[in-house]
Design a protein around this motif. Structure first.
Motif, short mmCIF file in Angstrom:
data_model
loop_
_atom_site.label_atom_id
_atom_site.label_comp_id
_atom_site.label_asym_id
_atom_site.label_seq_id
_atom_site.Cartn_x
_atom_site.Cartn_y
_atom_site.Cartn_z
N SER A 168 3.66 3.11 2.96
CA SER A 168 4.83 3.69 3.64
C SER A 168 5.47 4.78 2.79
O SER A 168 5.86 5.83 3.31
CB SER A 168 5.86 2.60 3.96
N VAL A 169 5.55 4.54 1.48
CA VAL A 169 6.11 5.57 0.59
C VAL A 169 5.24 6.82 0.64
O VAL A 169 5.75 7.93 0.76
CB VAL A 169 6.25 5.03 -0.85
N LEU A 170 3.92 6.63 0.57
CA LEU A 170 3.02 7.79 0.61
C LEU A 170 3.09 8.54 1.94
O LEU A 170 2.86 9.74 1.99
CB LEU A 170 1.57 7.34 0.34
N GLY B 202 -7.68 -1.79 2.73
CA GLY B 202 -6.46 -0.99 2.71
C GLY B 202 -6.20 -0.36 1.36
O GLY B 202 -5.82 0.81 1.26
N GLN B 203 -6.41 -1.13 0.30
CA GLN B 203 -6.18 -0.62 -1.06
C GLN B 203 -7.13 0.53 -1.38
O GLN B 203 -6.72 1.55 -1.93
CB GLN B 203 -6.36 -1.77 -2.06
N ILE B 204 -8.38 0.38 -1.00
CA ILE B 204 -9.37 1.44 -1.29
C ILE B 204 -9.09 2.67 -0.43
O ILE B 204 -9.14 3.80 -0.91
CB ILE B 204 -10.80 0.90 -1.10
N LEU B 205 -8.78 2.46 0.84
CA LEU B 205 -8.47 3.60 1.72
C LEU B 205 -7.22 4.33 1.25
O LEU B 205 -7.13 5.56 1.37
CB LEU B 205 -8.31 3.11 3.16
N GLY C 54 1.23 -3.59 -0.58
CA GLY C 54 0.36 -2.49 -0.17
C GLY C 54 0.95 -1.67 0.96
O GLY C 54 0.89 -0.43 0.94
N LEU C 55 1.53 -2.35 1.93
CA LEU C 55 2.17 -1.63 3.05
C LEU C 55 3.37 -0.82 2.58
O LEU C 55 3.59 0.30 3.05
CB LEU C 55 2.61 -2.62 4.13
N ALA C 56 4.13 -1.37 1.64
CA ALA C 56 5.28 -0.62 1.11
C ALA C 56 4.80 0.64 0.40
O ALA C 56 5.37 1.72 0.59
CB ALA C 56 6.10 -1.50 0.17
N ALA D 284 -6.53 8.01 2.88
CA ALA D 284 -6.73 7.78 4.31
C ALA D 284 -5.64 6.80 4.74
O ALA D 284 -5.88 5.62 5.00
CB ALA D 284 -8.13 7.21 4.56
N LEU D 285 -4.41 7.32 4.76
CA LEU D 285 -3.24 6.45 4.86
C LEU D 285 -3.10 5.75 6.21
O LEU D 285 -2.66 4.60 6.28
CB LEU D 285 -1.98 7.25 4.53
N THR D 286 -3.45 6.42 7.30
CA THR D 286 -3.36 5.80 8.61
C THR D 286 -4.31 4.61 8.68
O THR D 286 -3.92 3.51 9.13
CB THR D 286 -3.67 6.81 9.72
N GLU D 287 -5.55 4.81 8.23
CA GLU D 287 -6.53 3.72 8.23
C GLU D 287 -6.12 2.62 7.27
O GLU D 287 -6.30 1.43 7.56
CB GLU D 287 -7.92 4.25 7.88
N ALA D 288 -5.59 3.00 6.11
CA ALA D 288 -5.13 2.01 5.13
C ALA D 288 -4.04 1.14 5.74
O ALA D 288 -4.06 -0.09 5.63
CB ALA D 288 -4.62 2.71 3.86
#
Length: 195
Positions: free
Chosen positions: A154-156, A111-114, A149-151, A119-123
């Protein structure tokens, strides 16, 4: 850890050396830390050395432990294709071993790398899966890492209400005094991005 490396080489304790190199390379996971003399390139090199040693005596868990922080370091140096390849190799090893906590860490790392690749949906999918597994395992530090990471994701994605809900569930209303853990700093970093 840096002081232990030459000692472990001298006594030829390969398993401890793989663990030590991988633990030192894991600093790459914590974006709130100051690397000091180290660079992400050096951290990737430590991971590569740990990987080579673990392969030398067929230690799958050691290989996975080396690949995961190595992937983060590679992504931080812009080598995303190589980072994704290392993640893929770590995933194959982790699935074979069935080590669920390592798999949760792998999902969070993915998730961090994506996220870095936008690639926000995949992350988000990786982070959500990692959060669910971390909570199921009762792994508090992974739960906080996933939440941060999810927060940020979500911001992005301009889901500010979702980011606020995630952070409000884990953070006190006031900024704490004194030292915070790495994971708490990540959450507060997410709060700053939200604001």
């Amino acid at each position: 850890l840096e002081q232990a490396i030459p000692i472990l080489r001298d006594v030829d304790d390969r398993q401890a050396l793989v663990n030590t190199l991988s633990n030192l390379a894991s600093v790459a996971h914590f974006e709130t830390e100051v690397l000091g003399e180290l660079s992400y390139r050096q951290l990737a090199d430590l991971s590569a050395e740990a990987l080579q040693i673990a392969r030398g005596f067929n230690w799958d868990q050691g290989e996975a432990r080396a690949l995961i922080p190595g992937a983060i370091s590679l992504s931080q140096t812009g080598e995303y294709a190589r980072a994704l390849d290392w993640l893929s190799r770590a995933k194959a090893l982790t699935e074979t071993m069935g080590h669920r906590e390592t798999f949760a860490l792998l999902q969070l790392t993915s998730g961090q790398i994506l996220m870095g690749l936008l690639a926000l949906t995949e992350a988000r999918q990786q982070l959500e899966a990692g959060l669910a597994l971390a909570q199921e395992l009762g792994a508090g530090f992974l739960t906080l890492t996933a939440t941060a990471g999810l927060a940020r994701t979500s911001v992005l994605q301009n889901d500010l209400a979702g980011a606020r809900e995630l952070l409000d569930a884990r953070l006190p209303t006031e900024f704490p005094e004194g030292r915070m853990t790495i994971h708490e700093r990540r959450l507060w970093g997410g709060r700053a991005e939200l604001e």
